[in-house]
Scaffold this active site. Structure first.
Site, short mmCIF file in Angstrom:
data_model
loop_
_atom_site.label_atom_id
_atom_site.label_comp_id
_atom_site.label_asym_id
_atom_site.label_seq_id
_atom_site.Cartn_x
_atom_site.Cartn_y
_atom_site.Cartn_z
N ASP A 186 0.83 -1.19 0.00
CA ASP A 186 0.00 0.00 0.00
C ASP A 186 0.88 1.25 0.00
OD1 ASP A 186 -2.57 1.09 -0.09
OD2 ASP A 186 -3.29 -0.16 1.56
N GLU A 225 -0.75 2.06 -5.15
CA GLU A 225 -0.69 3.50 -4.91
C GLU A 225 -1.83 4.21 -5.65
OE1 GLU A 225 1.21 5.49 -8.09
OE2 GLU A 225 -0.33 3.99 -8.34
N TRP A 226 -2.87 3.45 -6.02
CA TRP A 226 -4.16 3.95 -6.51
C TRP A 226 -4.05 4.76 -7.81
CZ3 TRP A 226 -2.43 6.44 -1.79
CH2 TRP A 226 -2.48 5.58 -0.69
N GLY A 227 -3.01 4.53 -8.58
CA GLY A 227 -2.85 5.24 -9.84
C GLY A 227 -2.30 6.63 -9.71
N ASP A 247 -9.89 3.01 -3.93
CA ASP A 247 -10.56 1.82 -3.43
C ASP A 247 -11.99 1.75 -3.97
OD1 ASP A 247 -8.28 1.42 -1.99
OD2 ASP A 247 -9.18 1.74 -0.02
#
Length: 663
Positions: A186, A225-227, A247
């Protein structure tokens, strides 16, 4: 951004170009390093024997149902249920522990200390138990000093120091020694510390290789890292999968259709997904309270056509038979797990919200097709064979959800699709012709020059290669001045046995250069030939400035609403390819419209979700100007011509910085 191209070749050799792998169609040039070792044999033409690549991971992850409240009892229960329900037999192999397994304690040596009240006997015991079920096991950490549970505590008090910063190789060795097979990394701590995403995750990838050299085990790396750091530009080959968006479900949140659509859209980066590396739109919500059976099937259709990782997040021990059947439908899973390992791409949207996606499958003339109705009313949607890269000859159609044949159809197939739903099909037709570019030199990582495309767009590229070792080898590929991607080449059996792997590449209209290069620390495969085939539904055009001879460009393949276009050297990238449709829109990436930003200043231009508004209508004129509905011209700001020049709207003055060619 910098798009510097390394030039390492020293001589030029002329070779044959075989149209469709058979007849001589013209000439291409290959640039070759002088130091290449000679080979004992070369194939006469491109191979048609495809190599199966590592499919997207399938399994179960703890977060969406249990959040931080996990211990050995919860995990053992879910592992048992994966087996007893038949999900494991269907391919769901990973049991992934998310945040909450560790409370951040380390000993004097910096080694992780586990709470044995939660994990009796330690983490190796739970890993061994999961392995005894014939399953694999994954674990969670953060790239920074603290995991997400420290900043966003859920079901347990926040625990500090649950990240791996300062202990990258040490923790990865620990996970491997415990027997873990997969690690999700994460970025909550990394974000708070303002770490650079690309630098940090590449360091972790290097540490993972070093840890494997010590332990003899490997870990699948999931970058999360969510883009935010645009990982589709750099993550392939350093990680195995990378999150492309936020998320999909947070604690106490009901599953939302809009979020499902958003995460699907954000995950479509087809050039990055190939040879065992995957864009990750996040865990599945199938079976989580709040979704109907129809929505669960839609969810699976979206993730399957995208070739996304399938990590179930429901409570497997209590799921209904209906949920189980949706998660284990063999024909839907076959689309997702196809051995070619490619991503589906949008090939048509004749009417707004009625979309067609096509995915190239293994074999010849095989496609998966998703007819996706994003509107509020049922509607007919048509898929044309030509848009998929097939000929217009008769093709057979099968419904993957009902597992029934629809019949044979000439040219196209039309069916009704309910509102906010999708129909998932497989199509067997006749492959359209392509062009083969063959290397007859002794080099292993060639440069293919003059790869010719009649239109700008996404192309299917089959790479013929040999790898006589027992493990996959790596090389980079770069098209024109676009980003380099690491490509994995699985073993072929011997140094003289040639097979193919596939990828999707974005080519400019006209001549293109495709360069292969060695990857540090990896022995290169012998790359021998390319077969290039159009996927016509993706075709578009570059917008080339008359004054600059540079292209309208979305910097760094950014996908976020509000990103401003700029001028940059033309490279044929997807971020430089626009489709002009009948609705007067100029569309990039398949879903972002060139947008005349509605604000007080009144001169901004950006990309935005296509919504049909008047500020997304443009007229392309015969004199080269492109105007919005207010009559303002698309303008290279300040008459500048340099890379990075931003585009605006300005009063039309007939100047060269306001004139464009669609090429």
């Amino acid at each position: 951004m910098s798009r510097t191209v390394a030039r390492s070749w020293t001589r030029r050799i002329t070779v044959r170009v075989l149209a469709a792998g058979v007849a001589v169609a013209g000439l291409a040039t290959l640039d070759r390093p002088e130091s290449s070792a000679p080979l004992s044999a070369e194939p006469a033409a491109v191979s048609t024997s495809q190599t199966g690549v590592t499919p997207p991971p399938m399994g179960w992850a703890s977060w969406n149902s249990f959040f931080s409240s996990i211990d050995h009892n919860v995990i053992k229960q879910q592992a048992d249920a994966l087996v007893s329900s038949g999900m494991a037999a269907a391919g769901y192999k990973y049991v992934n522990l998310d945040d909450g397994w560790w409370q951040g304690q380390r000993d004097a040596n910096g080694d992780i200390v586990v709470d044995e009240n939660l994990w009796p006997g330690g983490m190796k015991v739970i890993a061994d138990y999961i392995h005894s079920k014939g399953l694999k096991v994954g674990i969670y950490t953060d790239a920074g000093q603290n995991g997400c549970g420290y900043y966003y505590p859920t079901t347990r008090p926040k625990a500090p120091n649950t990240g791996m910063e300062g202990h990258y190789q040490q923790d990865l060795e620990t996970f491997q020694r415990w027997g873990f097979d997969y690690v999700k990394i994460d970025f909550c701590g990394g974000r708070e510390e303002r770490l650079d995403q690309e630098t940090t995750y590449k360091q972790i990838g290097t540490a993972n290789e070093a840890a494997s050299a010590v332990t003899g085990r490997k870990l699948v790396l999931s970058f999360c890292e969510w883009g935010s750091g645009l990982p589709w530009n750099w993550a392939p080959g350093y990680g195995d999968l990378w999150r492309t968006s936020v998320d999909i479900l947070q604690k106490d949140e009901t599953p939302q259709l809009t979020k499902m659509y958003y995460n699907f859209d954000e995950a479509l980066h087809p050039a990055a997904q190939h040879t065992g590396y995957y864009n990750d739109p996040d865990m599945l919500m199938v079976g989580v309270s709040g979704l109907t059976a129809a929505r669960n099937r839609l969810h699976m259709s979206l993730w399957s056509i995208a070739g996304a990782p399938l990590l179930a997040g429901n409570n497997v021990a209590t799921m209904s038979a209906e949920t189980r059947d949706i998660l284990t439908n063999p024909e839907v899973l076959a689309v997702n797990q196809d051995p070619r390992g490619l991503q589906g791409v949008k090939v048509a949207e004749d009417t707004r919200g009625l979309q067609v996606y096509g995915k190239v499958l293994s074999g010849t003339g095989k496609r998966a097709v998703m007819l996706f109705n994003r509107t509020g009313s049922a509607a007919n949607i048509t898929v044309r064979w030509a848009d998929l890269g097939l000929t217009s000859a008769s093709a057979t159609v099968r419904n993957a959800w009902t597992r029934t044949d629809a019949g044979s159809f000439e040219t196209s197939y039309t069916t009704s699709v309910p509102a906010n739903d999708a129909v998932l099909l497989t199509v067997s037709g006749t492959e359209a012709s392509g062009s083969t570019y063959e290397d007859t030199t002794t080099a292993t990582t060639p440069t293919f020059s003059n790869i010719t495309a009649s239109t700008a767009g996404t192309k299917l590229v089959d790479i013929t290669y040999a790898n006589g070792s027992s493990t996959a080898r790596k090389a980079t590929i770069q098209v024109n001045g676009q980003y380099k991607y690491v490509v994995a080449f699985p073993p072929t059996g011997s140094a003289t046995t040639y097979r193919t792997v596939s990828l999707l590449a974005h080519l400019a209209k006209g001549a293109n250069t495709v360069r292969f290069a060695a990857v540090s620390g990896s022995t290169t495969p012998d790359i021998d030939a390319l077969r290039v085939q159009a996927i016509p539904g993706t075709d578009g055009a570059a917008l080339v400035g008359a004054a600059s001879d540079r292209c309208v460009d979305i910097d760094k393949n950014a996908h976020i609403n509000g990103t401003k276009p700029q001028l940059w050297d033309c490279s044929g990238g997807r971020n430089q390819t626009f489709q002009q449709n009948s609705r007067g829109e100029l569309v990039v990436y398949g879903d972002k419209c060139l947008d005349a930003v509605d604000d007080d200043k009144g001169d901004k231009v950006a990309i935005w979700d296509c919504h049909g508004g008047a500020n997304q209508k443009w007229t392309v004129h015969s004199d080269g100007t492109i105007t919005d509905l207010n009559g303002n011209c698309l303008d290279a700001s300040g008459s500048a011509t340099a890379n990075g020049t931003q585009l605006i709207r300005w009063q039309c003055k007939g100047q060269a910085n306001q004139k464009w060619t669609l090429r």
